[in-house]
Motif scaffolding. Structure first.
Motif, short mmCIF file in Angstrom:
data_model
loop_
_atom_site.label_atom_id
_atom_site.label_comp_id
_atom_site.label_asym_id
_atom_site.label_seq_id
_atom_site.Cartn_x
_atom_site.Cartn_y
_atom_site.Cartn_z
N SER A 23 0.82 -1.22 0.00
CA SER A 23 0.00 0.00 0.00
C SER A 23 0.85 1.27 0.00
CB SER A 23 -0.93 0.00 1.23
OG SER A 23 -0.17 0.09 2.43
N GLU A 24 2.10 1.17 0.46
CA GLU A 24 2.98 2.34 0.50
C GLU A 24 3.78 2.52 -0.78
OE1 GLU A 24 5.33 1.74 3.96
OE2 GLU A 24 3.71 2.28 5.36
N ASP A 25 3.52 1.69 -1.77
CA ASP A 25 4.23 1.81 -3.04
C ASP A 25 3.84 3.13 -3.72
OD1 ASP A 25 4.93 1.44 -5.92
OD2 ASP A 25 5.52 -0.55 -5.21
N PRO A 26 4.81 3.90 -4.19
CA PRO A 26 4.47 5.20 -4.80
C PRO A 26 3.74 5.07 -6.13
CG PRO A 26 6.80 4.73 -5.06
CD PRO A 26 6.26 3.68 -4.14
N ALA A 27 3.71 3.88 -6.72
CA ALA A 27 3.04 3.72 -8.01
C ALA A 27 1.53 3.80 -7.88
CB ALA A 27 3.43 2.38 -8.64
N TYR A 28 0.99 3.54 -6.67
CA TYR A 28 -0.46 3.49 -6.50
C TYR A 28 -1.00 4.86 -6.10
CZ TYR A 28 0.33 -1.55 -6.41
OH TYR A 28 0.70 -2.82 -6.74
N PRO A 29 -2.06 5.32 -6.76
CA PRO A 29 -2.73 6.56 -6.33
C PRO A 29 -3.52 6.32 -5.05
CG PRO A 29 -3.88 5.58 -8.19
CD PRO A 29 -2.64 4.76 -7.99
N PRO A 30 -4.08 7.39 -4.47
CA PRO A 30 -4.80 7.24 -3.20
C PRO A 30 -5.93 6.23 -3.24
CG PRO A 30 -4.33 9.54 -3.60
CD PRO A 30 -3.91 8.81 -4.83
N VAL A 31 -6.67 6.13 -4.35
CA VAL A 31 -7.80 5.20 -4.40
C VAL A 31 -7.31 3.76 -4.29
CG1 VAL A 31 -7.77 5.17 -6.95
CG2 VAL A 31 -9.85 4.55 -5.70
N TRP A 32 -6.17 3.48 -4.89
CA TRP A 32 -5.59 2.14 -4.76
C TRP A 32 -5.10 1.89 -3.34
CZ3 TRP A 32 -5.09 -2.37 -7.28
CH2 TRP A 32 -5.44 -2.43 -8.64
N LYS A 33 -4.44 2.86 -2.75
CA LYS A 33 -3.92 2.70 -1.40
C LYS A 33 -5.06 2.43 -0.41
CE LYS A 33 0.05 5.79 -2.12
NZ LYS A 33 1.13 4.82 -1.87
N THR A 34 -6.17 3.13 -0.57
CA THR A 34 -7.32 2.92 0.32
C THR A 34 -7.88 1.52 0.18
OG1 THR A 34 -7.86 5.29 0.18
CG2 THR A 34 -9.59 3.79 0.94
N TRP A 35 -8.01 1.07 -1.07
CA TRP A 35 -8.57 -0.27 -1.29
C TRP A 35 -7.64 -1.36 -0.77
CZ3 TRP A 35 -7.14 -4.43 -4.59
CH2 TRP A 35 -8.10 -5.44 -4.67
N ILE A 36 -6.33 -1.23 -0.98
CA ILE A 36 -5.37 -2.23 -0.50
C ILE A 36 -5.40 -2.30 1.02
CG2 ILE A 36 -2.92 -2.80 -0.36
CD1 ILE A 36 -2.60 -1.57 -3.16
N SER A 37 -5.50 -1.15 1.67
CA SER A 37 -5.58 -1.15 3.14
C SER A 37 -6.85 -1.84 3.61
CB SER A 37 -5.52 0.29 3.65
OG SER A 37 -4.30 0.92 3.27
N ARG A 38 -7.95 -1.67 2.89
CA ARG A 38 -9.19 -2.34 3.28
C ARG A 38 -9.12 -3.85 3.04
NH1 ARG A 38 -12.45 0.01 0.01
NH2 ARG A 38 -13.07 -1.75 -1.31
N VAL A 39 -8.50 -4.23 1.93
CA VAL A 39 -8.35 -5.66 1.63
C VAL A 39 -7.52 -6.35 2.70
CG1 VAL A 39 -7.31 -7.29 0.00
CG2 VAL A 39 -8.72 -5.41 -0.84
N ARG A 40 -6.56 -5.66 3.24
CA ARG A 40 -5.70 -6.24 4.28
C ARG A 40 -6.53 -6.76 5.45
NH1 ARG A 40 -2.30 -2.47 8.38
NH2 ARG A 40 -1.47 -4.11 9.75
#
Length: 294
Positions: free
Chosen positions: A143-160
Motif C-alpha cells: 500500500s505504500e508503493d508510490p506507483a499506486y494513487p490514493p484510491v488504490w492505497k485505500t482499497w489495498i488497506s481495506r483488503v488487508r
C-alpha cells in the motif's frame, strides 16, 4: 522519506542489478565483491551507484542488505525492502535467490510504462501468497508503493483487513468493471454507477468471478495466461536427477552388503560356499585341522 516514482532508466538498472547479483552469488562470489563490481557496471547517470555504495557500507556494518534498503526509502520501494528483509530473516521461507528474481522481474515490469497497476498489485500479492510471507506487513508495504494513487492505497488497506473474512477473488471481482456490468443487467438499470472507482477491467473481473470458491493460485495463473500478467518466480527442485553422487551411492550399497553378511554370521546362517568360484574344488574352512602325512 517516502518512496518516489523513478525514471525508466532507474528501473532498467535495478533489474540488471538484481539479476547480476543473483547470478554471481550463485557462483559463490562474496557479496561485498559483487556489490563493488556492480558499482562500476551500473549506469553512472542513475542514482543506483550511490545506493550501492550505501548498501555496501550497511552490509559491512550490520551484515544485511535489508537494513540499508530501509534507510534508502526514497529510492527503494517498501515492497522491495520487505522482500529482501524477509529473505534475510533467520527463519525465512523465502530463498534469497528467489527474492532477487522477484525484484528483478518487478523492476523489469516497471521499466515498461504505462504500468498496469492491476497487474502490478496481483504480482505483488501473489508473491506474498505463494511464499507465505504474511499479509499483515506485506500488504502495508504494498500500500505504500508510490506507483499506486490514493484510491488504490485505500482499497489495498481495506483488503488487508478483509482477507480473513472474504475470498480474494470475490474482492477483486467486486472492484471490477465486470461487476458493474452484471449489476446493471441484474437490475435492468443501464445508468447504474458505482460509488467507488473500479480498479480492475472487465477481463480481470470475469476471470476473478470464474475463480470464486477456488484456490487463488488458479486465478493468478489464468490472469497470466489470458492477460499477460507477470509470472511470479518459483523455486523448482530437480527431482529427476540423482539424489546422491554415484560414487557415494556405490559405497552405501557395499556397506549394506557387508552389514547383511555380518548379520548372517551372527545368526549362524552364513554359507561361504556360495562365494566359491565355479570350476574350483571344494575348499576347506580356514580353521579346519591339517591333513596328517601318511
Amino acid at each position: 522519506m517516502p518512496a518516489m516514482l523513478l525514471d525508466r532508466e532507474e528501473y532498467v538498472e535495478q533489474a540488471h542489478f538484481f539479476r547480476v547479483l543473483r547470478e554471481r552469488l550463485a557462483d559463490n562470489s562474496p557479496v561485498q565483491e559483487v556489490l563493488a563490481g556492480l558499482r562500476e557496471e551500473i549506469l553512472a547517470t542513475t542514482r543506483l551507484p550511490m545506493a550501492i555504495d550505501f548498501l555496501l557500507g550497511e552490509l559491512q556494518l550490520k551484515g544485511h542488505l535489508g537494513n540499508g534498503m530501509a534507510r534508502l526509502g526514497h529510492y527503494f520501494a517498501p515492497f522491495q525492502t520487505f522482500i529482501i528483509s524477509s529473505a534475510e530473516d533467520e527463519g525465512a521461507r523465502l530463498d534469497f535467490a528467489i527474492a532477487l528474481r522477484i525484484l528483478e522481474r518487478e523492476a523489469h515490469f516497471r521499466a515498461s510504462p504505462p504500468v498496469n497497476l492491476a497487474a502490478l498489485f496481483i504480482y505483488q500479492f501473489e508473491c506474498l501468497a505463494r511464499n507465505r510471507l504474511g499479509y499483515d506487513f506485506g500488504m502495508v508495504a504494498i500500500s505504500e508503493d508510490p506507483a499506486y494513487p490514493p484510491v488504490w492505497k485505500t482499497w489495498i488497506s481495506r483488503v488487508r483487513f478483509e482477507l480473513g473474512t472474504a475470498e480474494f477473488a470475490d474482492l477483486v471481482y467486486a472492484q471490477s468493471e465486470q461487476y458493474v456490468e452484471d449489476v446493471r443487467r441484474q437490475r435492468r438499470d443501464p445508468d447504474y454507477q458505482p460509488t467507488t472507482t473500479m480498479l480492475f477491467d472487465a477481463n480481470a473481473g470475469r476471470i476473478a468471478r470464474a475463480n470464486i470458491g477456488k484456490d487463488p493460485l488458479y486465478m493468478f495463473a489464468a490472469l497470466q495466461r489470458q492477460l499477460g500478467y507477470p509470472v511470479v518466480p518459483r523455486f523448482l527442485s530437480n527431482k529427476t536427477g540423482p539424489v546422491l553422487h554415484p560414487q557415494t551411492e556405490m559405497r552405501l550399497q557395499r556397506m549394506e552388503a557387508r552389514m547383511a553378511l555380518i548379520e548372517q554370521e551372527q545368526r549362524g546362517g552364513l554359507d561361504i560356499t556360495k562365494f566359491y568360484q565355479p570350476g574350483q574344488p571344494d575348499q576347506k574352512p580356514w580353521n579346519s585341522e591339517p591333513e596328517q602325512a601318511p
